[in-house]
Design an enzyme around this catalytic site. Structure first.
Site, short mmCIF file in Angstrom:
data_model
loop_
_atom_site.label_atom_id
_atom_site.label_comp_id
_atom_site.label_asym_id
_atom_site.label_seq_id
_atom_site.Cartn_x
_atom_site.Cartn_y
_atom_site.Cartn_z
N ILE A 64 59.31 53.96 33.79
CA ILE A 64 58.64 53.21 35.05
C ILE A 64 58.85 54.95 35.74
O ILE A 64 59.38 55.70 36.46
CB ILE A 64 60.19 52.98 35.91
CG1 ILE A 64 60.69 51.42 34.81
CG2 ILE A 64 59.66 52.41 37.29
CD1 ILE A 64 61.75 50.76 35.02
N SER B 137 62.30 57.95 43.09
CA SER B 137 63.22 58.25 43.67
C SER B 137 63.80 57.35 44.97
O SER B 137 65.00 58.23 45.58
CB SER B 137 62.44 59.34 43.73
OG SER B 137 61.34 59.42 44.73
N ILE C 258 61.08 50.78 44.72
CA ILE C 258 61.10 49.63 43.86
C ILE C 258 60.93 50.24 42.93
O ILE C 258 61.84 49.28 41.45
CB ILE C 258 59.68 48.32 44.19
CG1 ILE C 258 59.90 48.17 45.38
CG2 ILE C 258 59.17 47.39 42.40
CD1 ILE C 258 58.23 47.08 45.46
N GLY C 259 60.56 51.36 42.88
CA GLY C 259 60.99 51.74 41.11
C GLY C 259 61.77 52.38 40.84
O GLY C 259 62.29 51.68 39.75
N TYR D 204 44.28 51.94 51.33
CA TYR D 204 45.65 51.60 50.26
C TYR D 204 45.42 49.92 49.04
O TYR D 204 45.11 49.23 48.74
CB TYR D 204 46.88 51.10 51.44
CG TYR D 204 48.36 50.35 50.34
CD1 TYR D 204 48.77 51.92 49.35
CD2 TYR D 204 48.85 49.86 50.44
CE1 TYR D 204 49.49 51.62 48.81
CE2 TYR D 204 49.82 48.87 49.94
CZ TYR D 204 50.55 49.80 48.75
OH TYR D 204 51.57 48.81 48.54
#
Length: 258
Positions: free
Chosen positions: A12, A16, A19-20, A98
């Protein structure tokens, strides 16, 4: 997601925060210990929050590696650090520029999904709507204070008085948490027949349906234009009502891809 060893190796990126981080922690703390998570971030100095959230899983079912996705050497070193270079699951976490980047990823996935089936690799897209993260909060605060020298007055006014307030309304009314997205991602990973497209937020279904209801594309374009520029007050009221209606129990029902 490919079938393989009993404990799936999950890589993944960007762990930091947001969502990750939540996906990495949720999988690493799986009660049946079905996953070994390789969490990556560009700057390991920012690991404290991940380490704290992972708790006892850190160093056991969660490994931390440096990875800068903009550097080929960094990517190569990271993959070479993985035992046998074996990875079962890659959780690629998906407004003008984006949004364009997200469309590019979607098109890429639609093409790759067909080719990867030849190798018994199943590709799934997790498609959230607005998600409450520190990145979103910080961005909203910063852009509202910024000056835009060289931009015409109307553009700046529309951006600050229309776009930003509308974005805040939408995030407050429809936004999910990183934990919601992590739970949905875990369900997809654990599915024996994962769907290709997985919308995490059922409140966005009418918006998606609108795009496909009119093959010319005019319905969605003109609807959003009117909401932003002609009926801004109505949109604000609608979002406020929706915020009141979307209590926690309703939002919990929006995280499932089923």
């Amino acid at each position: 997601m490919a079938s393989g060893c009993a404990q799936k190796v999950v890589l993944i990126t960007g762990c930091s925060s947001g969502i990750g981080l939540r996906i990495a922690v949720l999988l690493a703390r799986d009660e049946q210990k079905r996953y070994h998570v390789i969490a990556t971030m560009r700057d390991l100095k920012k690991k404290d929050r991940l380490v704290e959230a992972a708790g006892d899983a850190y160093g056991k079912t969660l490994t931390l590696l440096p990875l800068d996705v903009c550097s080929d050497d960094s990517v190569r070193q990271c993959i070479d650090s993985v035992k046998d270079r074996h990875i079962d699951v890659l959780s690629v976490v998906f407004n003008d520029v984006y949004t364009a980047s997200k469309f590019a990823i979607e098109g890429f996935c639609e093409s790759m999904a067909v080719q990867l089936l030849k190798f018994n690799v199943k590709l799934s897209m997790i498609e959230p709507g607005p998600v409450h993260t520190e990145f979103e909060t910080k961005m909203m605060q910063e852009v509202a204070k910024m000056e835009y020298p060289g931009a015409d007055a109307d553009t700046v006014r529309y951006f600050k008085d229309v776009y930003i307030p509308s974005s805040i309304d939408i995030f407050e009314a429809l936004g999910q948490t990183p934990e919601d997205i992590a739970k949905c991602t875990k369900k997809v990973i654990e599915s024996s027949q994962p769907r290709f497209r997985n919308l995490t937020n059922s409140l966005y279904t009418p918006i998606v349906a609108m795009k496909y209801a009119d093959e010319t594309g005019g319905l969605s374009v003109h609807t959003f234009y009117n909401l932003l520029f002609n009926f801004g007050s109505l949109m604000h009221i609608t979002m406020s009502i929706l915020k009141c209606l979307t209590c926690n129990c309703l939002r919990r029902r929006t995280i499932s891809p089923d």
